[in-house]
Design a protein around this motif. Sequence first.
Motif, short mmCIF file in Angstrom:
data_model
loop_
_atom_site.label_atom_id
_atom_site.label_comp_id
_atom_site.label_asym_id
_atom_site.label_seq_id
_atom_site.Cartn_x
_atom_site.Cartn_y
_atom_site.Cartn_z
N LYS A 1 0.83 -1.20 0.00
CA LYS A 1 0.00 0.00 0.00
C LYS A 1 0.87 1.25 0.00
O LYS A 1 1.87 1.33 0.70
N GLU B 1 1.36 3.20 -7.11
CA GLU B 1 -0.02 3.47 -6.70
C GLU B 1 -0.28 4.98 -6.65
O GLU B 1 -1.34 5.46 -7.05
N ARG B 2 0.72 5.74 -6.21
CA ARG B 2 0.53 7.18 -6.00
C ARG B 2 0.82 8.04 -7.21
O ARG B 2 0.43 9.20 -7.27
N TRP C 1 -2.13 9.78 -8.97
CA TRP C 1 -3.13 10.48 -8.17
C TRP C 1 -3.19 11.97 -8.53
O TRP C 1 -2.20 12.67 -8.59
N THR D 1 -6.13 5.62 -7.58
CA THR D 1 -5.91 4.21 -7.90
C THR D 1 -6.01 3.37 -6.62
O THR D 1 -5.67 3.83 -5.53
N GLU D 2 -6.49 2.16 -6.79
CA GLU D 2 -6.66 1.25 -5.65
C GLU D 2 -5.32 0.63 -5.26
O GLU D 2 -4.94 0.58 -4.11
N ARG D 3 -4.63 0.06 -6.28
CA ARG D 3 -3.36 -0.62 -6.06
C ARG D 3 -2.42 -0.34 -7.23
O ARG D 3 -2.87 -0.04 -8.33
N GLY D 4 -1.12 -0.47 -6.98
CA GLY D 4 -0.13 -0.26 -8.03
C GLY D 4 1.05 -1.19 -7.82
O GLY D 4 1.37 -1.54 -6.68
N GLN D 5 1.68 -1.56 -8.93
CA GLN D 5 2.81 -2.48 -8.81
C GLN D 5 3.69 -2.38 -10.05
O GLN D 5 3.21 -2.29 -11.18
N SER E 1 -6.69 -0.07 -10.86
CA SER E 1 -5.35 -0.36 -10.35
C SER E 1 -4.39 -0.39 -11.54
O SER E 1 -4.84 -0.53 -12.68
#
Length: 259
Positions: free
Chosen positions: A53, A58-59, A62, A68-72, A227
């Motif tokens: 998180k 993920e950020r 923004w 966004t819910e999740r990022g990877q 995501s």
Amino acid sequence: MKFKALRPWLESLANAVVPRHCLICERRLGMNEQCLCLACLMQLPLTGFKGKKGNIVERLLWDDRISTERGQSFLYYRPESDSCNIFFSFKYERNPATALFFGKMMAHDVEHTGFFDGMDLLVPVPLSRKRFLQRGYNQSERLAAGISEVTGIPVCEEALVRDVDNVSQTHLSAEERRENVKEIFRLARPELVAGKHVLLIDDVITTGSTLKQCAYRLLEAEGLKLSVMSLAISHFHSRHLFPHGCDPDFGEEEPSGLG
Ligand SMILES: [Zn+2]
């Protein structure tokens, strides 16, 4: 005898007839190695984000319109490093199997973390028709296909389309990249993604401007949760993670390289 039983024998024969080589060091690959030899595999510049998180992926997108819910991202992308050969292989040397292989690697990296929980669809960043005809495939779709093989989450290519053949991002500055991708995507089939948790797939995140434009269009669908996942993210962004210079390879230049 079933094909499955014959497969190792056929692979061994194929490897003897047409030897396969490591994408990075060019050493001949062993029977159980794919794309990279074990030594190069162990040296990959992993981000280690593991979908945690609040990570930078993920950020990154923004703003007042995107959450966004999740990022990877699986790897750091460092221009002119050895690991660039991976990206050249599927972007410029017509090796879709490389992207499929790394799609599976990306998925295995986070499959036990809960990252994919509740996700309904994989949406690859669309390629322009002109680029698709030149390359013969969309590398982000091949990455998504690899992720789909591991997770069972279906790939959706019909919802988001690219209408404009923008110029290659490769040699553009960050500001030029943002202008270059403005208004080139379109949500063609909102009903396919409305109310769904969509995982947007890209190969390399540099400034994030392409993903951002895709996100704006996808979020036009009602009730969509978004995501993002990429094979690599520019090490330029590691400044956010290593603000005091903990990353010895961190440089100050603008992101560059692949577009
Ligand atoms: Zn190697």
